[in-house]
Scaffold this active site. Structure first.
Site, PDB file in Angstrom:
ATOM      1  N   GLY A   1       0.820  -1.202   0.000  1.00  0.00           N
ATOM      2  CA  GLY A   1       0.000   0.000   0.000  1.00  0.00           C
ATOM      3  C   GLY A   1       0.853   1.249   0.000  1.00  0.00           C
ATOM      4  CD  GLU A   2       3.720   4.908  -2.959  1.00  0.00           C
ATOM      5  OE1 GLU A   2       4.590   5.812  -3.010  1.00  0.00           O
ATOM      6  OE2 GLU A   2       3.652   3.988  -3.789  1.00  0.00           O
ATOM      7  N   GLY A   3       0.407   5.759   0.446  1.00  0.00           N
ATOM      8  CA  GLY A   3      -0.404   6.947   0.637  1.00  0.00           C
ATOM      9  C   GLY A   3       0.412   8.202   0.418  1.00  0.00           C
TER      10      GLY A   3
ATOM     11  CB  VAL B   1       2.164  -0.154   3.985  1.00  0.00           C
ATOM     12  CG1 VAL B   1       2.108  -1.369   4.914  1.00  0.00           C
ATOM     13  CG2 VAL B   1       1.638   1.086   4.706  1.00  0.00           C
TER      14      VAL B   1
ATOM     15  CE  LYS C   1       2.276   4.268   9.559  1.00  0.00           C
ATOM     16  NZ  LYS C   1       1.012   4.809  10.107  1.00  0.00           N
TER      17      LYS C   1
ATOM     18  CG  ASP D   1      -6.777   9.804   9.859  1.00  0.00           C
ATOM     19  OD1 ASP D   1      -7.763  10.253   9.232  1.00  0.00           O
ATOM     20  OD2 ASP D   1      -5.710   9.495   9.309  1.00  0.00           O
TER      21      ASP D   1
END
Length: 301
Positions: A18-20, A25, A40, A138
């Site tokens: 995953g990536e934000g 991650v 992360k 959040d």
């Protein structure tokens, strides 16, 4: 064994999961503990930004400091962290099921009973964190992880926006997801657990309908709507939503914090009643009292 694509600290990197905007991650392997972990890591360009790098290092350390404090069946376990001028990462429990985002699309909505059970587990985890003085701040589908792809067990992650002291009572500017923020977060007034109750109400609306309660062309309009407009009911978007679930969303998303659920127990209680209304009533029509008694005897309490 799987081939590695690199190494971060002691961890062998196996894949990107995953990536934000602020981090990436990885699925990684800890050769000392002999287990897979989710690693992360903050983006390097973020670390090179003096102001934002300092802020997000602080948030990562916040998250790491929770290791051993938030031990709960529905909260992701933190194992390890490292923060330096050139790198910052946290290692945590790896879950293979993905996030609740997949169930926020109109074509892939959950059955009502499964949705209610998942949200009930969220309320219990957030109640546990709140009792330890740790709000989440959040809450969104991306921070609610499925333990695996088959079941409905979930764990909450990313408590990095949580603070521990009475002085740290307001939302940090630039932190959080605007669509899920409570009116109190937007106004930057002192916050408590009821801001998370609002955010979980938004998540519930989205899981019921496949869309967010407030939609706008830009963040300024979105924030204005959150603070001034009444949200629609889920049944306005999806008519088959039962009135009992409409009522739960409406109370969780009250703009006036004093009219919102005041405790997680109240929220949990109403979800439990909704689950009984949707599922246990149907079971009573299908099974005799003798069968139900035998089923209850088989359960461990």
């Amino acid at each position: 064994t799987r081939p590695t694509i690199g190494q971060i600290g002691k961890y062998d990197i196996l894949a990107v999961v995953g990536e934000g905007a602020t981090s990436i991650v990885y699925l990684a392997y800890d050769p000392f503990a002999k287990r897979q972990v989710a690693l992360k890591q903050l983006h390097p360009e973020l670390l090179n930004d003096a102001r934002r790098g300092r802020l997000f290092r602080h948030l990562l350390m916040n998250e790491a400091s929770l290791a051993g404090k938030l031990v709960h069946p529905h909260i992701v376990q933190i194992y390890d962290a490292s923060v330096s001028p050139t790198d910052a990462y946290v290692a945590m429990e790896y879950l293979s099921g993905g996030t609740l985002e997949v169930f926020c699309k109109p074509a892939n909505l959950l059955p009502f009973d499964r949705l209610v059970e998942i949200l009930f587990k969220c309320t219990r985890a957030l109640d546990f964190a709140s009792q330890h003085g740790i709000p989440h701040r959040d809450i969104k589908p991306a921070n609610i992880l499925l333990v695996d792809t088959q079941g409905q067990n979930i764990k909450l992650t990313d408590f990095g926006s949580a603070f521990h002291t009475a002085a740290d009572t307001t939302q940090v500017s630039g932190i959080g997801s605007p669509a899920y923020m409570s009116p109190q977060q937007i106004r930057e007034v002192p916050l408590d657990h009821r801001t998370d109750i609002y955010s979980l109400g938004v998540v519930m609306f989205q899981l019921l309908t496949g869309r967010l309660p407030f939609v706008a062309e830009n963040n300024y309009t979105l924030l204005y709507k959150i603070t001034h407009a009444a949200p629609p009911q889920p049944s306005d978007v999806r008519p088959e939503v039962p009135p009992v679930l409409d009522a739960i969303v409406r109370r969780a998303m009250e703009r006036d914090v004093d009219r919102r659920y005041q405790t997680w127990s109240e929220f949990s209680h109403d979800l439990a009643l909704a689950f009984q209304h949707r599922s246990l009533r149907d079971m009573s029509e299908q099974f005799s009292d003798t069968v139900k008694f035998q089923m209850l005897r088989s359960l461990s309490f």
